[in-house]
Enzyme design. Structure first.
Site, PDB file in Angstrom:
ATOM      1  N   ARG A   1       2.512   5.038  16.818  1.00 12.96           N
ATOM      2  CA  ARG A   1       2.038   6.061  15.873  1.00 12.96           C
ATOM      3  C   ARG A   1       2.472   7.481  16.243  1.00 12.96           C
ATOM      4  O   ARG A   1       2.935   8.221  15.373  1.00 12.96           O
ATOM      5  CB  ARG A   1       0.513   5.983  15.683  1.00 12.96           C
TER       6      ARG A   1
ATOM      7  N   SER B   1      -2.886  -8.886   7.968  1.00 15.71           N
ATOM      8  CA  SER B   1      -2.314  -7.546   8.073  1.00 15.71           C
ATOM      9  C   SER B   1      -1.541  -7.492   9.388  1.00 15.71           C
ATOM     10  O   SER B   1      -2.100  -7.719  10.453  1.00 15.71           O
ATOM     11  CB  SER B   1      -3.454  -6.523   8.052  1.00 15.71           C
TER      12      SER B   1
ATOM     13  N   ASP C   1      -5.609   3.737  13.304  1.00 13.95           N
ATOM     14  CA  ASP C   1      -4.327   4.364  12.993  1.00 13.95           C
ATOM     15  C   ASP C   1      -4.489   5.703  12.272  1.00 13.95           C
ATOM     16  O   ASP C   1      -3.738   6.640  12.503  1.00 13.95           O
ATOM     17  CB  ASP C   1      -3.458   3.406  12.166  1.00 13.95           C
TER      18      ASP C   1
ATOM     19  N   ASP D   1       0.812  -1.225   0.000  1.00  9.37           N
ATOM     20  CA  ASP D   1       0.000   0.000   0.000  1.00  9.37           C
ATOM     21  C   ASP D   1       0.845   1.274   0.000  1.00  9.37           C
ATOM     22  O   ASP D   1       0.623   2.170  -0.810  1.00  9.37           O
ATOM     23  CB  ASP D   1      -0.932   0.032   1.227  1.00  9.37           C
TER      24      ASP D   1
HETATM   25  N1  ARG Z   1      -6.215  -2.784  16.554  1.00 10.75           N
HETATM   26  C1  ARG Z   1      -4.912  -2.381  16.920  1.00 10.75           C
HETATM   27  C2  ARG Z   1      -4.863  -0.888  17.190  1.00 10.75           C
HETATM   28  O1  ARG Z   1      -5.740  -0.202  16.793  1.00 10.75           O
HETATM   29  C3  ARG Z   1      -3.872  -2.819  15.907  1.00 10.75           C
HETATM   30  C4  ARG Z   1      -3.724  -1.964  14.711  1.00 10.75           C
HETATM   31  C5  ARG Z   1      -2.732  -2.526  13.744  1.00 10.75           C
HETATM   32  N2  ARG Z   1      -2.475  -1.618  12.669  1.00 10.75           N
HETATM   33  C6  ARG Z   1      -2.146  -1.970  11.443  1.00 10.75           C
HETATM   34  N3  ARG Z   1      -1.996  -1.013  10.566  1.00 10.75           N
HETATM   35  N4  ARG Z   1      -1.972  -3.208  11.078  1.00 10.75           N
HETATM   36  O2  ARG Z   1      -3.970  -0.410  17.826  1.00 10.75           O
END
Ligand code: ARG
Length: 396
Positions: free
Chosen positions: A95, A175, A124, A15
């Site tokens: 993040r 993912s 995210d 992506d």
């Molecule tokens: N659900 C988790 C969170 O919101 C994991 C997110 C994982 N992010 C990703 N881009 N694969 O923190």
């Protein structure tokens, strides 16, 4: 000549690689790809080259492992931060740091935009957008993956049509996000919340029944709430976390399978592998139980949940987060001591704890000889303690 520059939070995956030509074509910007290593990043040079091949004017790798540990993971550990009492906030913690690095780079290179590859359904995007706006409101945040409406197949065609090679050697059905504090696994067959996750989803932990038959014990030492040694060997926190993560994983400890409430209103099924994070929170809580008085301990547990929510919700750089961190830091002054952890077939139990600041006083607690507790005071104390309830009962 492109009119402006966009710094892209690059992961090296399909992506964000596709985003490079996409941003150039749709926005007319020059793209600087920046990959932030927050632990466990692999093949960095290859990924850097991939970004250049995709058309980036520059591609930089930013090593932020130790900053991630010191400024994000350790404060989260001090707060025993577990979202919904389960998830140690692996992605949510990284993040804000990634955003900080993006903003610094954008300012240095006079870029007007920062782009990320987050989808519209996740947390995210919130963390990226909000953190960047907090750090520099003059920068415009772009999240094209929210709008481009391309399936995985279409994205593959899109990059192939531009001669960009992304060797998807092994078809990865999940993912994944990974850093020092753990590994997150989503999508694919995990979306069926009734089905157990397949073994190939896991890379850090073994299945509990395949773990060694002998238990492993490790002594974790803390100083002021920070883990500083394993089995008496002083270690920097990054090495310590990696070491305990590997040990726990080898013994099948640290898998989480949960239904999680995302900020955008969706319930999602999430799988995590976080042996180190969970073991350290366990050990850290154990020392706190020994050194903090009851009222502070109970009050702090409430603060911990709020802190977890604030981190999850992308508000790391907000004033509430600052204040909560300051409170937690104040509580950590005496969180010094050791906890003995035993890993065995998927479990991690505390077998012992000690601290120079221990409020556990054996002469007060003992039912044996040497008891110094004032038994005669107990009766009067209990009479007055129960008085309001007694009055309440009599008034009915
Ligand atoms: N659900 C988790 C969170 O919101 C994991 C997110 C994982 N992010 C990703 N881009 N694969 O923190």
């Amino acid at each position: 000549m492109p009119e402006d520059t966009c710094v892209l939070a690059y992961s090296g995956g399909l992506d964000t690689s596709a985003l490079i030509p996409y941003l150039m074509e749709t926005r007319g910007v020059a793209v600087i790809a920046a990959l932030v290593d927050v632990g466990r990043a692999k093949d960095l040079e290859m990924l850097r080259q991939r970004a250049l091949d995709a058309g980036a004017v520059d591609a930089v790798i930013i090593d932020a492992k130790s900053e991630f540990c010191t400024d994000f993971v350790l404060p989260a550990l001090a707060a025993n931060a577990l979202y919904e009492e389960k998830y140690p906030l692996v992605s949510a913690l990284s993040r804000p740091l990634i955003c900080k690095k993006m903003v610094e780079l954008a300012q240095e290179r006079h870029a007007g935009f920062i782009a990320h590859g987050c989808t519209a359904k996740g947390n995210d995007q919130v963390r990226f957008d909000v953190s960047i706006r907090c750090l520099d409101p003059t920068i415009e945040v772009l999240g094209p993956a929210r709008e481009w409406n391309m399936t995985r197949g279409e994205i593959l065609d899109y990059v192939a049509a531009r001669g960009i090679e992304i060797p998807l050697t092994k078809k990865n059905p999940f993912s994944i996000d990974e850093n020092l504090w753990g590994r997150t696994i989503e999508c694919g067959e995990l979306e069926d919340a009734w089905e157990a996750p397949p073994e190939e989803a896991f890379t850090v932990t073994v299945r509990a029944d395949q773990a060694p038959d002998d238990p492993a014990e490790v002594i974790v030492a803390f100083e002021g709430g920070v883990p500083v040694a394993l089995d008496g060997t002083p270690m920097d926190p990054v090495t310590l976390i990696d070491t305990i993560d590997e040990l726990g994983g080898r013994h099948g400890f640290g898998r989480i399978d949960m239904i999680e409430n995302r900020l955008v209103g969706i319930k999602s099924r999430e799988i995590y592998e976080t042996p180190g994070a969970l073991a350290l929170v366990k050990a850290h809580r154990e020392i706190e139980d020994m050194v903090l008085p009851r009222d502070l301990l109970h009050f702090k547990r409430g603060i911990e949940q709020r802190m977890a929510d604030v981190i999850y919700d992308g508000q790391w750089f907000g004033p509430l987060a600052d204040s909560l961190r300051a409170f937690v830091a104040e509580t950590q002054k005496r969180v010094t001591g050791e906890a003995r952890l035993v890993f065995y077939k998927g479990s991690c139990v505390v077998a012992g704890r000690r601290s120079p600041y221990s409020m556990y006083v054996e002469e007060l607690a003992t039912y044996g000889a040497g008891d110094t507790f004032s038994h005669e005071s107990a009766k009067g104390f209990v009479t007055l303690w129960g008085l309001p309830l007694e009055v309440w009962a009599r008034c009915s």
